[in-house]
Design a protein around this motif. Structure first.
Motif, PDB file in Angstrom:
ATOM      1  N   GLY A 105      63.547  75.629   5.418  1.00  0.00           N
ATOM      2  CA  GLY A 105      63.092  74.807   6.529  1.00  0.00           C
ATOM      3  C   GLY A 105      61.835  74.041   6.195  1.00  0.00           C
ATOM      4  O   GLY A 105      61.675  72.883   6.608  1.00  0.00           O
ATOM      5  N   LEU A 106      60.923  74.655   5.420  1.00  0.00           N
ATOM      6  CA  LEU A 106      59.680  73.974   5.042  1.00  0.00           C
ATOM      7  C   LEU A 106      59.974  72.755   4.183  1.00  0.00           C
ATOM      8  O   LEU A 106      59.374  71.684   4.368  1.00  0.00           O
ATOM      9  N   ARG A 107      60.918  72.891   3.260  1.00  0.00           N
ATOM     10  CA  ARG A 107      61.252  71.762   2.377  1.00  0.00           C
ATOM     11  C   ARG A 107      61.861  70.616   3.192  1.00  0.00           C
ATOM     12  O   ARG A 107      61.551  69.446   2.969  1.00  0.00           O
ATOM     13  N   ARG A 108      62.738  70.953   4.113  1.00  0.00           N
ATOM     14  CA  ARG A 108      63.350  69.910   4.946  1.00  0.00           C
ATOM     15  C   ARG A 108      62.302  69.247   5.833  1.00  0.00           C
ATOM     16  O   ARG A 108      62.314  68.030   6.028  1.00  0.00           O
ATOM     17  N   PRO A 143      64.155  63.202  -9.038  1.00  0.00           N
ATOM     18  CA  PRO A 143      64.833  61.942  -9.310  1.00  0.00           C
ATOM     19  C   PRO A 143      63.839  60.896  -9.793  1.00  0.00           C
ATOM     20  O   PRO A 143      62.626  61.067  -9.672  1.00  0.00           O
ATOM     21  N   GLY A 144      64.367  59.796 -10.316  1.00  0.00           N
ATOM     22  CA  GLY A 144      63.504  58.689 -10.683  1.00  0.00           C
ATOM     23  C   GLY A 144      62.980  57.984  -9.440  1.00  0.00           C
ATOM     24  O   GLY A 144      63.319  58.334  -8.302  1.00  0.00           O
ATOM     25  N   ILE A 145      62.138  56.968  -9.651  1.00  0.00           N
ATOM     26  CA  ILE A 145      61.512  56.280  -8.520  1.00  0.00           C
ATOM     27  C   ILE A 145      62.566  55.745  -7.551  1.00  0.00           C
ATOM     28  O   ILE A 145      62.455  55.926  -6.331  1.00  0.00           O
ATOM     29  N   LEU A 146      63.613  55.115  -8.080  1.00  0.00           N
ATOM     30  CA  LEU A 146      64.626  54.524  -7.203  1.00  0.00           C
ATOM     31  C   LEU A 146      65.479  55.577  -6.522  1.00  0.00           C
ATOM     32  O   LEU A 146      66.138  55.279  -5.508  1.00  0.00           O
ATOM     33  N   GLY A 147      65.489  56.792  -7.046  1.00  0.00           N
ATOM     34  CA  GLY A 147      66.303  57.839  -6.435  1.00  0.00           C
ATOM     35  C   GLY A 147      65.565  58.705  -5.442  1.00  0.00           C
ATOM     36  O   GLY A 147      66.147  59.621  -4.850  1.00  0.00           O
ATOM     37  N   MET A 148      64.271  58.427  -5.220  1.00  0.00           N
ATOM     38  CA  MET A 148      63.466  59.276  -4.357  1.00  0.00           C
ATOM     39  C   MET A 148      63.949  59.264  -2.904  1.00  0.00           C
ATOM     40  O   MET A 148      64.106  60.320  -2.281  1.00  0.00           O
ATOM     41  N   VAL A 149      64.150  58.071  -2.342  1.00  0.00           N
ATOM     42  CA  VAL A 149      64.554  57.993  -0.941  1.00  0.00           C
ATOM     43  C   VAL A 149      65.902  58.668  -0.717  1.00  0.00           C
ATOM     44  O   VAL A 149      66.048  59.497   0.199  1.00  0.00           O
ATOM     45  N   PRO A 150      66.946  58.384  -1.530  1.00  0.00           N
ATOM     46  CA  PRO A 150      68.213  59.107  -1.342  1.00  0.00           C
ATOM     47  C   PRO A 150      68.060  60.620  -1.482  1.00  0.00           C
ATOM     48  O   PRO A 150      68.678  61.382  -0.726  1.00  0.00           O
ATOM     49  N   ALA A 151      67.225  61.065  -2.425  1.00  0.00           N
ATOM     50  CA  ALA A 151      67.034  62.506  -2.607  1.00  0.00           C
ATOM     51  C   ALA A 151      66.371  63.133  -1.388  1.00  0.00           C
ATOM     52  O   ALA A 151      66.757  64.215  -0.940  1.00  0.00           O
ATOM     53  N   LEU A 152      65.377  62.452  -0.830  1.00  0.00           N
ATOM     54  CA  LEU A 152      64.709  62.977   0.360  1.00  0.00           C
ATOM     55  C   LEU A 152      65.650  62.999   1.564  1.00  0.00           C
ATOM     56  O   LEU A 152      65.608  63.932   2.376  1.00  0.00           O
ATOM     57  N   LEU A 153      66.501  61.998   1.669  1.00  0.00           N
ATOM     58  CA  LEU A 153      67.470  61.980   2.760  1.00  0.00           C
ATOM     59  C   LEU A 153      68.468  63.130   2.624  1.00  0.00           C
ATOM     60  O   LEU A 153      68.832  63.772   3.631  1.00  0.00           O
ATOM     61  N   ARG A 154      68.923  63.402   1.382  1.00  0.00           N
ATOM     62  CA  ARG A 154      69.825  64.538   1.170  1.00  0.00           C
ATOM     63  C   ARG A 154      69.125  65.848   1.509  1.00  0.00           C
ATOM     64  O   ARG A 154      69.715  66.756   2.096  1.00  0.00           O
ATOM     65  N   MET A 155      67.856  65.939   1.128  1.00  0.00           N
ATOM     66  CA  MET A 155      67.087  67.150   1.419  1.00  0.00           C
ATOM     67  C   MET A 155      66.924  67.330   2.924  1.00  0.00           C
ATOM     68  O   MET A 155      67.063  68.438   3.457  1.00  0.00           O
ATOM     69  N   LEU A 156      66.630  66.253   3.624  1.00  0.00           N
ATOM     70  CA  LEU A 156      66.471  66.292   5.067  1.00  0.00           C
ATOM     71  C   LEU A 156      67.753  66.757   5.744  1.00  0.00           C
ATOM     72  O   LEU A 156      67.722  67.458   6.765  1.00  0.00           O
ATOM     73  N   GLY A 163      69.715  68.876   4.505  1.00  0.00           N
ATOM     74  CA  GLY A 163      69.991  70.256   4.114  1.00  0.00           C
ATOM     75  C   GLY A 163      70.891  70.388   2.916  1.00  0.00           C
ATOM     76  O   GLY A 163      71.406  71.477   2.640  1.00  0.00           O
ATOM     77  N   ARG A 164      71.072  69.293   2.168  1.00  0.00           N
ATOM     78  CA  ARG A 164      71.940  69.348   0.987  1.00  0.00           C
ATOM     79  C   ARG A 164      71.109  69.598  -0.256  1.00  0.00           C
ATOM     80  O   ARG A 164      69.946  69.215  -0.347  1.00  0.00           O
ATOM     81  N   THR A 165      71.725  70.255  -1.257  1.00  0.00           N
ATOM     82  CA  THR A 165      71.054  70.523  -2.526  1.00  0.00           C
ATOM     83  C   THR A 165      70.776  69.216  -3.235  1.00  0.00           C
ATOM     84  O   THR A 165      71.611  68.315  -3.264  1.00  0.00           O
ATOM     85  N   VAL A 166      69.608  69.119  -3.854  1.00  0.00           N
ATOM     86  CA  VAL A 166      69.206  67.892  -4.535  1.00  0.00           C
ATOM     87  C   VAL A 166      69.445  68.014  -6.025  1.00  0.00           C
ATOM     88  O   VAL A 166      69.036  68.977  -6.654  1.00  0.00           O
ATOM     89  N   GLY A 167      70.123  66.990  -6.591  1.00  0.00           N
ATOM     90  CA  GLY A 167      70.175  66.853  -8.038  1.00  0.00           C
ATOM     91  C   GLY A 167      70.963  67.902  -8.772  1.00  0.00           C
ATOM     92  O   GLY A 167      70.551  68.376  -9.803  1.00  0.00           O
TER      93      GLY A 167
END
Length: 449
Positions: free
Chosen positions: A3-6, A420-433, A435-439
């Motif tokens: 929950g803290l990560r999300r 993720p790289g710079i361009l992958g940051m926003v998609p990674a944060l959205l996946r994290m939000l 509740g999906r595993t990142v990367g």
């Protein structure tokens, strides 16, 4: 996903959006200043994210970009207004700090267990350039009541570990490189013992993904005391077990060189032009791949210049470092295949490698599967956890889910979340939000037997 990560991911994106909203609200009637400010905010935030969660030269480069963009924002205060710019800078800083929390280390679930009744540590004094001696591992182990078996020249590690089990060891540990870790982990698997990894090798990739602090070598011995225990997977090719990966093709040919262990980078640089240059035939590797165009069986035929089969998928950003594995208990092999169309593709490959974006190369393919069969017309050069071998085809790879009980110290920092790289940051944060595993690497699931 904790929950803290999300929460941190949501706050990170929220602060970013708020900074953009403040800029738009204040500069909506300035058609020149508005796009410049929005671009500067976006560059500053994403570069700051990458700098705070990245590592190595790319972290330094991203930090410099963030600082330059931030200075530009501050200098723009006369146009945008000092208070508004300070508010934007505060939101940018908050977003960057929350990104560091979101992409921080994670502690996999495990069970707290008591001290080993009869722990035994096997030590390779030559691994890691003598790391065991530098960290006084024999004395540190004895001080903790752990028996020590020191490997000598010509000694058989598996036999020594089996003998320790025969004498009543309930926990066995290995202080050495990843190839040695695989042997001891396999004995622990077969004999039903718990296993301790002590990162006294050169790179210690398995220790990194277990969540150990590779700099605190002696501290890893605390896993023989009260510890956290969990089950992790192993990989198997033929009758050999591996903890990290098996490489075939070009990389395996490089590892076969007598000079490789002493000078990895220079040896690779000397051999790659011949192995990938004009006129050189690709390695004879034949294996099934996920079929993207359909097909009755859903599987296509593949070949590659580089083939990596790993114990759970890696986040692959470059060939120079395969990155980290988000988990070691997924029950599947990670498979990476790279096909290079010789001279025409080499410049693009080099450029993407330098950018840490090898996954954008047209000849790159990544998926996961419980097993894989690799065939060839002759003996195959392979590197199993860095050890060079030649094996007869076909090679049968299998994942061994939840194969071994691993103990880690209570103070272990935890595993790295893939960055993720710079361009992958926003998609990674959205996946994290969400509740999906990142990367986790390629998620194509081919119907392999």
């Amino acid at each position: 996903m904790s929950g803290l990560r999300r929460l941190a991911a949501g706050g990170c994106l929220g602060c970013f959006a708020a900074a953009l909203a403040v800029a738009v609200a204040g500069l909506v009637h300035r058609p020149v200043a508005l796009p410049v400010t929005v671009a500067a905010i976006a560059i500053t935030v994403m570069a700051a994210w990458a700098a705070l969660v990245g590592r190595g030269p790319r972290r330094v480069a991203a930090g410099l970009v963030a600082v330059v963009a931030l200075i530009g924002l501050i200098l723009f205060a006369e146009v945008a207004g000092l208070v508004r710019v300070l508010l934007i800078v505060g939101l940018v800083a908050a977003s960057a700090a929350l990104a560091r929390v979101a992409f921080g280390r994670h502690r996999p679930a495990g069970t707290r267990v008591g001290p080993a009744r009869r722990g035994v540590l096997l030590v390779n004094p030559r691994s890691g350039g003598g790391a065991a001696g530098r960290h006084d591992l024999a004395d540190e182990a004895a001080r903790r009541g752990v028996g020590v078996v020191m490997l000598t020249a010509g000694a058989d590690l598996r036999s020594l570990c089996e003998a320790a089990a025969d004498r009543g060891a309930d926990v066995v540990g290995m202080a050495g490189g990843d190839g040695s870790q695989a042997v001891v982990a396999d004995v622990a698997r077969r004999r039903g013992l718990a296993y301790v990894c002590v990162p006294a090798g050169t790179r210690n990739h398995f220790a990194l993904d277990l969540g150990l602090d590779r700099r605190d070598v002696a501290g890893a011995l605390d896993a023989f005391g009260e510890a956290v225990e969990r089950r992790v997977d192993l990989g198997q090719v033929g009758d050999r077990v591996f903890v990290n990966n098996v490489s075939l093709g070009v990389y395996a040919e490089i590892v076969q060189s007598d000079d490789y262990r002493e000078a990895k980078i220079s040896t690779a640089a000397d051999l790659l032009p011949d192995l990938l240059g004009p006129g050189h035939e690709p390695p004879d590797l034949r294996f099934p791949t996920p079929a993207h165009g359909g097909g009755a069986a859903g599987v296509g035929a593949g070949t590659a210049d580089v083939l990596l089969v790993s114990n759970n998928p890696y986040q692959v950003r470059s060939l120079g470092g395969f990155g980290v594995r988000p988990r070691l208990d997924g029950g599947r092999l990670g498979i990476v295949a790279l096909r290079i169309d010789r001279a025409q593709d080499l410049p693009r490959l080099v450029a993407l490698e330098a950018m840490g974006a090898i996954d954008r190369f047209p000849g790159f393919q990544q998926w996961n599967s419980p097993g894989l069969r690799v065939d060839s017309g002759g003996p195959l050069s392979v590197a199993i956890d860095g050890e060079a071998l030649r094996l007869p085809p076909p090679l049968e790879f299998h994942a061994l889910p939840a194969a071994v009980r691993v103990r880690v110290p209570l103070h272990a920092p935890g595993g790295l979340v893939t960055r993720p790289g710079i361009l992958g940051m926003v998609p990674a944060l959205l996946r994290m939000l969400a509740g999906r595993t990142v990367g986790c690497g390629g998620d194509a699931r081919a119907p392999f037997p």
